[in-house]
Structure formats: C-alpha cells, structure tokens
Design an enzyme around this catalytic site. Structure first.
Site, short mmCIF file in Angstrom:
data_model
loop_
_atom_site.label_atom_id
_atom_site.label_comp_id
_atom_site.label_asym_id
_atom_site.label_seq_id
_atom_site.Cartn_x
_atom_site.Cartn_y
_atom_site.Cartn_z
N ASP A 275 1.14 -1.65 -0.05
CA ASP A 275 -0.17 0.34 -0.47
C ASP A 275 0.70 1.39 -0.17
O ASP A 275 0.41 2.59 -0.20
CB ASP A 275 -1.30 0.26 0.99
CG ASP A 275 -0.62 -0.42 2.32
OD1 ASP A 275 0.99 -0.31 3.02
OD2 ASP A 275 -1.32 -0.01 3.06
N SER A 276 1.93 1.14 -0.20
CA SER A 276 3.03 1.98 -0.45
C SER A 276 3.03 2.72 -1.49
O SER A 276 3.44 3.56 -1.99
CB SER A 276 4.31 1.39 0.69
OG SER A 276 4.73 0.20 -0.76
N ASP B 84 -0.72 -6.04 0.28
CA ASP B 84 -0.56 -5.35 1.45
C ASP B 84 -2.80 -5.64 1.76
O ASP B 84 -3.16 -5.86 0.16
CB ASP B 84 -1.02 -3.69 1.61
CG ASP B 84 0.87 -3.98 2.10
OD1 ASP B 84 0.93 -5.25 2.50
OD2 ASP B 84 1.40 -2.58 1.99
N LYS C 148 -0.63 -9.49 3.45
CA LYS C 148 -0.49 -8.76 4.76
C LYS C 148 -0.68 -7.79 5.71
O LYS C 148 -1.31 -7.14 4.96
CB LYS C 148 1.46 -7.99 4.06
CG LYS C 148 1.79 -7.24 5.39
CD LYS C 148 3.20 -6.38 4.63
CE LYS C 148 3.95 -5.22 4.65
NZ LYS C 148 3.30 -4.25 4.61
N GLU D 122 -1.30 -5.61 8.83
CA GLU D 122 -0.14 -4.52 10.47
C GLU D 122 -1.10 -4.82 11.39
O GLU D 122 -2.28 -4.75 11.60
CB GLU D 122 -0.49 -3.02 9.68
CG GLU D 122 0.35 -3.08 8.69
CD GLU D 122 0.16 -1.10 8.46
OE1 GLU D 122 0.54 -0.62 9.54
OE2 GLU D 122 1.01 -1.38 6.69
N GLU E 45 9.91 -3.46 10.69
CA GLU E 45 10.05 -1.88 10.18
C GLU E 45 10.60 -1.00 11.41
O GLU E 45 10.11 -1.52 12.63
CB GLU E 45 8.99 -1.15 9.14
CG GLU E 45 8.98 0.01 9.25
CD GLU E 45 8.08 0.43 8.13
OE1 GLU E 45 8.13 1.46 7.42
OE2 GLU E 45 6.77 -0.23 8.08
#
Length: 263
Positions: free
Chosen positions: A43-44, A82, A111, A113, A179
């Site tokens: 999602d970057s 993501d 992925k 978070e 991270e």
C-alpha cells in the site's frame, strides 16, 4: 516458483530472502528475472505511485488492480499483497473477504499490520487457506497514532514487540515483517520465531530484507530514510541495480552499519 515452503527452507538453510515492492507488470517481470524472491504489492503505492502523503487512502480496489498487474509479470517470485487500511480491522470476517479478493487477483499471501491484537485474524485467515505476513514494529497505517515515522521497540517496549511476533508465529503466520526496529531486538525476534522474518530498517540478522522499489532506485522525492540505500549508483541499468540489491542481501552486506538502528 517460490512458495511458503521455499521461504521456510531458506530460513533453515540460512539463505537470505530478497524482497522488493512492485506495482506493475514490467517491473515485476524485471525483478523476477533479476532474482528477487518475493514481490510486495505494498500500500506504499499510495505514496510512491499515487503521490499521497500516507498509505491510508489506498483502497482495496487499488490493491487488487496493482496485484493483477504484478501477477501478469511475475513467473517465479512469490507475490504478497497488502490489506489496505479499513479493509480488515473491523472483524475477522471482513479481513477474510478482503484477503479473498487479493488472492483472486493473483496474490500468494496477504500482509496485515498489527501486533498481538491482530493475531486472531492471522489465525482465522491461515486456517482458511490464506498465508499471512504479519507486519509489526513501525506500521505505516498507524503513523498518526505513533506521531510520525519513529523507531519502535526501544527500551522497555522491546518485550511487547517480541510478544507481537510470537503471537503471530503461534497463530500460524507464514512471515513476520519488522519495520524500524533496533537490530539486536530484530535478531532476538528472528531467533525466537519459527517462521521467516523480513526486515526493513531492522538490521542484517532478519531472514530477509525488503525495500520500496522507488527508494532503492533513488527516484523517491524528498528525504530518504536511514535504512535506504540507492542501488542505482554505479549501475548502468535498473536490472543491474536490482541484481546488486539481491546480491548484497544474499551476501549479508546489506543492510550495513549505517542503515540500522541501535536500541
């Protein structure tokens, strides 16, 4: 083709996993050919591709579109996509519905978070056939709660991060991604969990490394993070730069001392 079993064997053999973000088919094909093991449809893309200030506005539709593009270009690399902000935090069932769309679009793993509080979702997904990469430490979708992009797990917060990793590992996570975590803590986490770990700003002792494509090619505007290296410097082509990244990850020369955080 790289699978979850491949990654597990790489961890056992001490072979480092090289991961990069990819957002479309041509770069996916180039990275695949250059030996990248895992392509992260991150999602970057909200910041690197769409020009936004954070990852939060990225939609599930965006993620599915870019996953489809990457899947058309990659032949051997694993594709991890993501789950975007707001698409999985409400309930396990919401997370499964979103993850199923990403898998249908071509992802091999999703992925998410979050720490201990998301481990139940990790278990829910993996028990239904969806491999999960659990992203802990600095989680960009929570950047406003953190008050900015800051190193996580320092001092008295180290045990909490270790607990996060173990909770996801116990829940069946296929990968734990850390991270902006002190290198010594990341090493301890890697030694404490059975699944492979991937680091970004987490030292050289993780089982693998990841960078945002735009960062490692030196084309992201503005100030670069401490953990970033421009692999285009001294190279004649993008493919050569990607090959250099893969080689340095495999040789354990990246990240170097200047790219890591101390406790």
């Amino acid at each position: 083709m790289i699978t979850v079993n491949t990654l597990q064997k790489m961890k056992a053999a001490g072979e480092k996993i090289a991961m990069l973000t990819a957002y479309e088919s041509s770069f996916a094909a180039l990275m695949d050919d250059a030996g990248v093991d895992v392509l992260l449809v991150g999602d970057s893309l909200g910041m690197a591709v769409q020009g936004r200030q954070s990852t939060l506005p990225v939609s599930l539709r965006d993620m599915c579109y870019h996953t489809e593009c990457v899947a058309r270009g990659a032949k051997n690399a694993m594709i991890v996509s993501d789950l975007p902000f707001g698409a999985y935090q409400q309930s396990k069932e919401q997370a499964f519905a979103a993850a199923a769309e990403l898998m249908a679009a071509g992802a091999h793993m999703v992925k998410l978070e979050g720490g201990v509080w998301m481990a139940e979702t990790t278990e829910f997904l993996q028990m239904r056939g969806i491999p999960v990469c659990a992203h802990i430490g600095l989680t960009p979708q929570s950047v406003f709660a953190f008050g900015g992009y800051k190193v996580q797990g320092r001092g008295g917060k180290a045990q909490a991060l270790l607990n996060d990793a173990k909770a996801h590992d116990d829940a069946g996570a296929a990968v734990v991604l850390m991270e902006c975590v002190p290198a010594e803590l990341a090493k301890k986490v890697t030694e404490s969990v059975s699944c492979p770990t991937i680091g970004i700003g987490a030292g050289v002792d993780c089982d693998g490394q990841v960078l945002v494509m735009h960062d490692m090619l030196g084309i992201f505007p503005g100030k670069t993070a401490k953990f970033v290296k421009n692999f285009m410097q001294g190279q004649s082509s993008i493919q050569a730069a990607v090959r250099a990244y893969v080689a340095e990850v495999k040789a354990k020369t990246f990240p170097a001392a200047e790219h890591i955080f101390a406790d």
